[in-house]
Design an enzyme around this catalytic site. Structure first.
Site, PDB file in Angstrom:
ATOM      1  N   ARG A  12       0.579  -1.364  -0.094  1.00  0.00           N
ATOM      2  CA  ARG A  12      -0.073   0.215   0.117  1.00  0.00           C
ATOM      3  C   ARG A  12       0.745   1.080   0.021  1.00  0.00           C
ATOM      4  O   ARG A  12       1.793   1.412   0.765  1.00  0.00           O
ATOM      5  CB  ARG A  12      -0.903  -0.001   1.162  1.00  0.00           C
ATOM      6  N   GLU A  43      -3.163   7.366  -5.338  1.00  0.00           N
ATOM      7  CA  GLU A  43      -3.104   6.895  -6.845  1.00  0.00           C
ATOM      8  C   GLU A  43      -4.258   7.448  -7.675  1.00  0.00           C
ATOM      9  O   GLU A  43      -4.225   6.792  -8.768  1.00  0.00           O
ATOM     10  CB  GLU A  43      -3.419   5.257  -6.616  1.00  0.00           C
ATOM     11  N   HIS A  57      -0.242  -0.355  -9.841  1.00  0.00           N
ATOM     12  CA  HIS A  57      -1.000  -1.160  -8.904  1.00  0.00           C
ATOM     13  C   HIS A  57      -1.742  -2.361  -9.649  1.00  0.00           C
ATOM     14  O   HIS A  57      -2.684  -2.764  -9.622  1.00  0.00           O
ATOM     15  CB  HIS A  57      -2.073  -0.367  -8.114  1.00  0.00           C
TER      16      HIS A  57
END
Length: 313
Positions: free
Chosen positions: A228, A257, A284
């Protein structure tokens, strides 16, 4: 039992659930407002990360018996209220642990061997052998921070690279084996050449890697974050890269993000980060393979129906 699926999923999820006797409504385009209005009609909810599973939404789900999260992270879910309501929670880190481990290895090897730079240069007619001299993994010490599904899968895949693998997990004991040495975080700080992060985002781990923690490492190291982004701030990364405490950063996740939602200071800090040649990004996708997309469904349905574990070989 009626189940509502509110996110885009591999199409196998519907027949898998129907074969087990569930009535399935697959509505990946449903809005949060529509979820709030209809959730009381369902006993099961299958999600990714479209909308927070917060108290206002769960309060509307009077008949909810379970939530199934297609993935690993649970930071978007009010876990305390879910437990108080007696709603079961399933997630599927086993479905994408192999994908994450392979992605980390792939990024690390690409980074150490300048593969993206070399490819781009050769396409432009630049033949620079010395400028693309690589670094070998063999002989390095890799520290794994968090030894759950992702961390243990990475350790297994590192076993063929002639590296020393150290792992620290605050909440586990007795996991040392032929792939990894169980150790304290202080030992990782003392010995690691490479640090790979594999812990969930919680109130305890948010911004855990402060400048003071980074300063505690005895020697400069390479940082890999596929867990994360909020574990370490942009500013901390920039500072550590600037003063060479971090030799390079390999990032599949970011502090924020959603570029449009970044604060002005985050945008500036990310811009500085993105201009550094010793930083590599991916969007990601470490756990986002064609295979994991389907395996996650198999894991979830097996857990929902009490048939876990299953043979994934």
């Amino acid at each position: 039992m009626k189940v509502l699926i509110i996110d885009q999923m591999h199409p196998s999820i519907v027949p898998l659930l129907e074969q087990e006797g569930f009535g399935v409504d697959y509505r990946p385009d449903i809005s949060r407002k529509e979820i709030m209005e209809t959730i009381s009609a369902y006993q099961g909810l299958v999600i990714r990360s479209k909308t927070p599973m917060d108290r206002p939404l769960i309060e509307n789900a009077q008949n909810l018996e379970f939530i199934a999260r297609a993935g690993a992270g649970l930071d978007n879910i009010d876990l305390e209220y879910l437990e108080a309501r007696g709603v079961k929670l399933y997630h599927a880190p086993e479905g994408n642990r192999d994908a994450v481990a392979e992605h980390v290895i792939g990024m690390l090897l690409s980074f150490f061997n300048n593969l993206f730079q070399a490819d781009a240069q050769v396409r432009k007619g630049i033949w620079d052998r010395e400028g693309n001299r690589g670094i070998e993994l063999a002989g390095k010490t890799v520290g794994i921070f968090g030894y759950g599904n992702m961390g243990s899968s990475l350790a297994k895949r590192l076993s063929g690279f002639d590296v020393t693998v150290l792992a620290y997990d605050k909440y586990k004991k007795g996991y040392g084996n032929e792939y990894v040495e169980e150790c304290s975080f202080e030992k990782i700080q003392e010995e690691a050449d490479i640090l790979s992060l594999h812990v969930p985002l919680t109130s305890e781990t948010r911004n855990l890697f402060t400048p003071q923690v980074i300063e505690g490492f005895r020697k400069p190291f390479y940082l890999i974050n596929s867990a994360r982004g909020e574990l370490i701030k942009f500013d901390t990364l920039n500072e550590a890269l600037q003063n060479k405490k971090i030799k390079g950063a390999i990032l599949d996740v970011l502090e924020s993000e959603k570029f449009q939602a970044m604060s002005a200071s985050q945008k500036l800090s990310f811009q500085r980060l993105s201009q550094r040649e010793n930083v590599m990004f991916s969007p990601h996708v470490a756990g986002w393979t064609f295979e994991s997309y389907e395996k996650i469904n198999q894991v979830l349905v097996a857990k929902i129906t009490g048939k876990w574990p299953i043979d994934q070989s």
